[in-house]
Design a protein around this motif. Structure first.
Motif, PDB file in Angstrom:
ATOM      1  N   VAL A  64       0.845  -1.195   0.000  1.00 40.45           N
ATOM      2  CA  VAL A  64       0.000   0.000   0.000  1.00 40.45           C
ATOM      3  C   VAL A  64       0.881   1.247   0.000  1.00 40.45           C
ATOM      4  CG1 VAL A  64      -0.263   0.064   2.530  1.00 40.45           C
ATOM      5  CG2 VAL A  64      -1.973   1.162   1.073  1.00 40.45           C
ATOM      6  N   ALA A  65       0.469   2.208  -0.816  1.00 36.75           N
ATOM      7  CA  ALA A  65       1.123   3.513  -0.850  1.00 36.75           C
ATOM      8  C   ALA A  65       0.046   4.558  -0.596  1.00 36.75           C
ATOM      9  CB  ALA A  65       1.795   3.740  -2.197  1.00 36.75           C
ATOM     10  N   TRP A  88      -3.766   0.235  -3.137  1.00 31.68           N
ATOM     11  CA  TRP A  88      -3.498  -1.118  -2.671  1.00 31.68           C
ATOM     12  C   TRP A  88      -3.146  -2.033  -3.830  1.00 31.68           C
ATOM     13  CZ3 TRP A  88      -3.641  -2.752   2.448  1.00 31.68           C
ATOM     14  CH2 TRP A  88      -4.049  -1.782   3.363  1.00 31.68           C
ATOM     15  N   ILE A  89      -2.158  -2.885  -3.602  1.00 31.24           N
ATOM     16  CA  ILE A  89      -1.697  -3.862  -4.580  1.00 31.24           C
ATOM     17  C   ILE A  89      -1.725  -5.229  -3.896  1.00 31.24           C
ATOM     18  CG2 ILE A  89       0.282  -4.590  -5.974  1.00 31.24           C
ATOM     19  CD1 ILE A  89       0.789  -1.242  -5.137  1.00 31.24           C
ATOM     20  N   LYS A  90      -2.301  -6.212  -4.561  1.00 32.69           N
ATOM     21  CA  LYS A  90      -2.325  -7.587  -4.037  1.00 32.69           C
ATOM     22  C   LYS A  90      -1.873  -8.537  -5.134  1.00 32.69           C
ATOM     23  CE  LYS A  90      -5.964  -7.010  -0.625  1.00 32.69           C
ATOM     24  NZ  LYS A  90      -7.245  -7.498  -0.129  1.00 32.69           N
ATOM     25  N   GLU A  91      -0.975  -9.427  -4.765  1.00 36.64           N
ATOM     26  CA  GLU A  91      -0.458 -10.445  -5.684  1.00 36.64           C
ATOM     27  C   GLU A  91       0.015  -9.823  -6.997  1.00 36.64           C
ATOM     28  OE1 GLU A  91      -3.390 -13.537  -5.972  1.00 36.64           O
ATOM     29  OE2 GLU A  91      -3.309 -13.925  -3.814  1.00 36.64           O
ATOM     30  N   ASN A  92       0.763  -8.725  -6.874  1.00 34.23           N
ATOM     31  CA  ASN A  92       1.334  -8.001  -8.009  1.00 34.23           C
ATOM     32  C   ASN A  92       0.300  -7.519  -9.015  1.00 34.23           C
ATOM     33  OD1 ASN A  92       4.066  -7.868  -7.266  1.00 34.23           O
ATOM     34  ND2 ASN A  92       4.298 -10.035  -7.792  1.00 34.23           N
ATOM     35  N   SER A 150     -11.051  22.082 -10.251  1.00 35.82           N
ATOM     36  CA  SER A 150     -10.127  22.168  -9.121  1.00 35.82           C
ATOM     37  C   SER A 150      -9.027  21.114  -9.249  1.00 35.82           C
ATOM     38  CB  SER A 150     -10.869  21.985  -7.795  1.00 35.82           C
ATOM     39  OG  SER A 150     -11.344  20.665  -7.668  1.00 35.82           O
ATOM     40  N   THR A 151      -7.882  21.472  -8.702  1.00 38.38           N
ATOM     41  CA  THR A 151      -6.741  20.567  -8.635  1.00 38.38           C
ATOM     42  C   THR A 151      -6.211  20.612  -7.213  1.00 38.38           C
ATOM     43  OG1 THR A 151      -6.172  20.990 -10.937  1.00 38.38           O
ATOM     44  CG2 THR A 151      -4.444  20.066  -9.550  1.00 38.38           C
ATOM     45  N   LYS A 152      -5.950  19.437  -6.656  1.00 40.49           N
ATOM     46  CA  LYS A 152      -5.428  19.359  -5.294  1.00 40.49           C
ATOM     47  C   LYS A 152      -4.190  18.468  -5.306  1.00 40.49           C
ATOM     48  CE  LYS A 152      -8.330  19.381  -1.976  1.00 40.49           C
ATOM     49  NZ  LYS A 152      -9.301  19.136  -0.925  1.00 40.49           N
ATOM     50  N   SER A 153      -3.138  18.905  -4.621  1.00 38.01           N
ATOM     51  CA  SER A 153      -1.912  18.111  -4.517  1.00 38.01           C
ATOM     52  C   SER A 153      -1.921  17.314  -3.224  1.00 38.01           C
ATOM     53  CB  SER A 153      -0.682  19.011  -4.552  1.00 38.01           C
ATOM     54  OG  SER A 153      -0.542  19.595  -5.825  1.00 38.01           O
ATOM     55  N   PHE A 154      -1.633  16.023  -3.348  1.00 38.37           N
ATOM     56  CA  PHE A 154      -1.494  15.123  -2.207  1.00 38.37           C
ATOM     57  C   PHE A 154      -0.019  14.737  -2.112  1.00 38.37           C
ATOM     58  CE2 PHE A 154      -5.915  15.001  -2.921  1.00 38.37           C
ATOM     59  CZ  PHE A 154      -6.567  14.346  -1.888  1.00 38.37           C
ATOM     60  N   TYR A 155       0.474  14.547  -0.896  1.00 38.31           N
ATOM     61  CA  TYR A 155       1.883  14.241  -0.682  1.00 38.31           C
ATOM     62  C   TYR A 155       2.017  12.872  -0.021  1.00 38.31           C
ATOM     63  CZ  TYR A 155       1.968  19.126  -1.730  1.00 38.31           C
ATOM     64  OH  TYR A 155       1.775  20.318  -2.361  1.00 38.31           O
ATOM     65  N   TRP A 156       3.109  12.175  -0.349  1.00 44.16           N
ATOM     66  CA  TRP A 156       3.321  10.832   0.185  1.00 44.16           C
ATOM     67  C   TRP A 156       3.292  10.884   1.714  1.00 44.16           C
ATOM     68  CZ3 TRP A 156       7.842   8.801   2.745  1.00 44.16           C
ATOM     69  CH2 TRP A 156       7.727   7.439   3.041  1.00 44.16           C
ATOM     70  N   GLU A 157       2.571   9.919   2.297  1.00 43.83           N
ATOM     71  CA  GLU A 157       2.431   9.832   3.745  1.00 43.83           C
ATOM     72  C   GLU A 157       3.281   8.680   4.253  1.00 43.83           C
ATOM     73  OE1 GLU A 157      -1.136   8.709   6.720  1.00 43.83           O
ATOM     74  OE2 GLU A 157      -1.531  10.418   5.402  1.00 43.83           O
ATOM     75  N   ASP A 158       4.240   8.991   5.079  1.00 45.77           N
ATOM     76  CA  ASP A 158       5.119   7.973   5.657  1.00 45.77           C
ATOM     77  C   ASP A 158       4.375   7.288   6.797  1.00 45.77           C
ATOM     78  OD1 ASP A 158       7.145   6.386   6.615  1.00 45.77           O
ATOM     79  OD2 ASP A 158       8.554   8.020   6.944  1.00 45.77           O
ATOM     80  N   GLU A 159       4.042   6.022   6.600  1.00 48.17           N
ATOM     81  CA  GLU A 159       3.283   5.256   7.595  1.00 48.17           C
ATOM     82  C   GLU A 159       4.176   4.673   8.688  1.00 48.17           C
ATOM     83  OE1 GLU A 159      -0.030   4.892   7.625  1.00 48.17           O
ATOM     84  OE2 GLU A 159      -0.461   5.799   5.700  1.00 48.17           O
ATOM     85  N   CYS A 202       3.667  -1.172   3.763  1.00 49.92           N
ATOM     86  CA  CYS A 202       3.656   0.210   3.273  1.00 49.92           C
ATOM     87  C   CYS A 202       4.919   0.532   2.491  1.00 49.92           C
ATOM     88  CB  CYS A 202       3.551   1.179   4.439  1.00 49.92           C
ATOM     89  SG  CYS A 202       2.051   0.980   5.415  1.00 49.92           S
ATOM     90  N   ALA A 203       4.777   1.438   1.533  1.00 48.79           N
ATOM     91  CA  ALA A 203       5.948   1.936   0.814  1.00 48.79           C
ATOM     92  C   ALA A 203       6.908   2.538   1.827  1.00 48.79           C
ATOM     93  CB  ALA A 203       5.524   2.971  -0.217  1.00 48.79           C
ATOM     94  N   GLN A 204       8.172   2.208   1.702  1.00 48.21           N
ATOM     95  CA  GLN A 204       9.155   2.672   2.672  1.00 48.21           C
ATOM     96  C   GLN A 204       9.654   4.083   2.395  1.00 48.21           C
ATOM     97  OE1 GLN A 204       9.807   0.781   5.517  1.00 48.21           O
ATOM     98  NE2 GLN A 204       8.024  -0.212   4.615  1.00 48.21           N
TER      99      GLN A 204
END
Length: 146
Positions: A22-23, A41-45, A107-116, A129-131
């Motif tokens: 998950v990212a 979410w990614i499952k089984e590639n 509208s355009t909204k920017s989302f930023y990577w969330e470090d879990e 989670c993505a590292q």
């Protein structure tokens, strides 16, 4: 006697690594009304699903992936909310995160990577989670932009 059993169990569990990734990207401060997040979410590639959540609650909505698209010459993809008559959104990675474009609302909204992963807390690390942001963007490009 217990030690060999624990060693065997650890080896077996390590070999049965879950194939789930998950990212997450977000905007705003968690647990506030302004918070929004998108989790891919990614499952089984394979691309599995996209979850959108907002506000203080932990409730989320599964978005439907509609297919690849382009935005200002960049690769992107379209998603839609499950509501009938809901317009699609375009999601495009950019140099600092992802842009979510709602052409209906202009509208355009920017989302930023969330470090879990909490800094310095190796016990509470999220193994699925993505590292880092580079890995998260790589997953997005591989599984959602095609």
């Amino acid at each position: 006697m217990i030690r060999p059993i624990l060693l065997l169990a650890a080896l077996l569990l390590r070999g049965m690594d879950q194939d789930v990734k998950v990212a997450t990207w977000s905007v705003g401060k968690p647990e506030t009304a302004a918070y929004e997040s998108l989790s891919f979410w990614i499952k089984e590639n394979h691309r599995a699903y996209i979850r959108y959540s907002h506000g203080k609650s932990n409730d989320d909505t599964e978005l439907q992936w509609l297919g690849p698209d382009t935005y200002n010459g960049r690769k992107a993809f379209r998603v839609t909310l499950p509501k009938s008559g809901a317009c699609c959104l375009v999601i495009a990675p950019d140099t600092v995160g992802i842009q979510v474009i709602d052409s209906r609302r202009h509208s355009t909204k920017s989302f930023y990577w969330e470090d879990e992963n909490p800094a310095g807390d190796s016990i509470a690390r999220c193994s699925i989670c993505a590292q880092d942001e580079k890995e998260a963007v790589g997953w997005l490009r591989r599984y959602f932009l095609r």
